[in-house]
Write a protein that holds these residues in place. Structure first.
Motif, short mmCIF file in Angstrom:
data_model
loop_
_atom_site.label_atom_id
_atom_site.label_comp_id
_atom_site.label_asym_id
_atom_site.label_seq_id
_atom_site.Cartn_x
_atom_site.Cartn_y
_atom_site.Cartn_z
N ASP A 176 -12.83 6.40 -1.04
CA ASP A 176 -12.55 5.31 -0.09
C ASP A 176 -11.05 5.27 0.25
OD1 ASP A 176 -15.10 4.26 0.05
OD2 ASP A 176 -14.51 2.23 -0.55
N THR A 177 -10.23 5.74 -0.68
CA THR A 177 -8.78 5.53 -0.55
C THR A 177 -8.00 6.85 -0.44
OG1 THR A 177 -8.61 5.41 -2.96
CG2 THR A 177 -8.81 3.32 -1.78
N CYS A 178 -8.71 7.93 -0.13
CA CYS A 178 -7.99 9.20 0.07
C CYS A 178 -8.70 10.01 1.14
CB CYS A 178 -7.92 10.00 -1.23
SG CYS A 178 -9.48 10.73 -1.75
N LYS A 224 -4.01 6.46 -0.68
CA LYS A 224 -3.35 5.16 -0.77
C LYS A 224 -3.56 4.62 -2.18
CE LYS A 224 -5.35 1.49 -0.43
NZ LYS A 224 -5.81 0.41 -1.34
N ASP A 270 -4.29 13.04 2.04
CA ASP A 270 -3.46 11.85 1.84
C ASP A 270 -4.20 10.88 0.93
OD1 ASP A 270 -5.35 10.54 3.47
OD2 ASP A 270 -4.15 10.79 5.27
N ALA A 275 -2.79 13.17 9.24
CA ALA A 275 -4.16 12.78 9.60
C ALA A 275 -4.13 11.29 9.92
CB ALA A 275 -5.13 13.08 8.46
N GLY A 276 -5.27 10.79 10.35
CA GLY A 276 -5.45 9.35 10.53
C GLY A 276 -4.40 8.70 11.40
N THR A 277 -3.89 7.57 10.92
CA THR A 277 -2.96 6.78 11.76
C THR A 277 -1.64 7.51 11.99
OG1 THR A 277 -2.12 5.55 9.84
CG2 THR A 277 -3.90 4.53 11.08
N LEU A 278 -1.23 8.38 11.07
CA LEU A 278 0.03 9.10 11.30
C LEU A 278 -0.12 10.05 12.48
CD1 LEU A 278 2.95 9.89 10.49
CD2 LEU A 278 1.94 11.73 9.15
N GLU A 295 0.88 -1.16 0.00
CA GLU A 295 0.00 0.00 0.00
C GLU A 295 0.92 1.21 0.00
OE1 GLU A 295 -3.04 -0.25 3.05
OE2 GLU A 295 -4.01 -1.75 1.79
N ARG A 324 1.27 11.33 2.01
CA ARG A 324 0.65 12.23 2.98
C ARG A 324 1.14 13.66 2.78
NH1 ARG A 324 -1.72 9.25 7.19
NH2 ARG A 324 -0.96 7.12 7.41
N ARG A 346 -15.88 6.05 8.73
CA ARG A 346 -15.02 5.53 9.81
C ARG A 346 -15.39 6.16 11.15
NH1 ARG A 346 -10.82 6.89 6.04
NH2 ARG A 346 -10.07 5.05 4.93
N ILE A 367 1.25 4.90 0.38
CA ILE A 367 0.49 6.02 0.97
C ILE A 367 1.29 7.30 0.80
CG2 ILE A 367 -0.41 6.96 3.16
CD1 ILE A 367 -0.84 4.01 4.03
#
Ligand code: TMP
Ligand code: ASP
Length: 233
Positions: free
Chosen positions: A194-196, A174, A172, A95-98, A87, A91, A213, A89
């Motif tokens: 779904d992927t950004c 993926k 970001d 955001a998110g997991t980062l 994957e 960025r 989410r 990614i």
């Protein structure tokens, strides 16, 4: 025709054309590695619409992909590739997991686009890898990795400029790549909300899967509003 693979968001079928597959976009929405899931009527149609549009847009800018043709509301024909199990990614803004992992505030602008590479292994929770892992474990060669990163950064430039026209910030995204029978590396999988992450540049309103989410807003209405904003139908 034979179902070759079923993922969380798409099904992949064989066709009677050599090296061509049919992809069907499903109505399922998942998050957190499938822990949260729902069926959302109309989602497959919208993501097929977005993905076909973005693959076309990227091709016009010289970025080749597996996409061949949209053949129905929910289906497209694609060139058969072997997915490189990474994957990729990119960025622009934390955001998110980062943001969570390193304790930086969501919305913090990065000095330059940061690439993260995760091993596509749902059973392991898609762990992040460094370049050495990828090359030493034969997931990709040094040159392939260089190509993936160059392509990802070019895609980032094109998409940032495109979304800017609609006052949207690309936070970001993926992407995934695959290899054709001839060894060519093509952008594959999908490019969709779904992927950004996409935020309104002024209000910071989210136009991506984070609304699902985080239970912020209904997904279908959010994606439809994005399609309307971009004039995609
Ligand atoms: P993250 O902040 O959750 O790591 O996500 C980074 C970007 O990658 C974000 O745009 C959502 C996207 N993404 C996917 O498309 N699929 C995934 O499985 C994950 C975890 C993230
Ligand atoms: N795509 C992943 C899932 O389906 C994770 C995500 O997008 O949040 O669970």
């Amino acid at each position: 025709m034979e179902l070759l693979y079923e993922g969380k968001a798409k099904k992949v079928y064989a066709t009677d054309i050599k090296n061509v597959l049919r992809i069907e976009y499903k109505n399922s929405a998942t998050a957190f590695n499938g822990v949260k899931k729902d069926v959302i009527e109309g989602k497959g149609i919208l993501n097929n619409l977005f993905s076909s549009y973005f693959f076309d847009l990227l091709r016009k800018e010289g970025i080749e992909s597996h996409f061949l043709q949209k053949i129905s509301d929910t289906e497209q024909l694609v060139t058969q590739v072997t997915i490189i199990p990474l994957e990729v990614i990119v960025r622009n803004v934390a955001a998110g997991t980062l943001a969570k992992r390193i304790g930086v505030e969501e919305g913090h602008i990065m000095k330059f686009p940061v690439i993260e590479l995760c091993y596509k292994r749902d059973d392991l929770g898609d762990p992040m890898l460094n370049d050495d892992h990828i090359i030493a474990l034969d997931i990709a060669t040094f040159d392939e990795l260089k190509e993936l990163k160059q392509k990802a950064l070019r895609i980032n430039e094109v998409l940032i400029a495109y979304f800017k026209n609609f006052n949207l910030d690309l936070i970001d995204f993926k992407i995934e790549f695959g290899k054709t029978a001839d060894g060519e590396i093509l952008l594959a999988d999908e490019v969709s909300p779904d992927t950004c992450r996409l935020w309104d540049a002024t209000t910071k309103q989210k136009f991506d899967k984070d609304v699902f989410r985080r239970d912020i807003a209904p997904l279908r209405e959010t994606y439809q509003a994005l399609a309307d904003k971009l004039g995609i139908s």
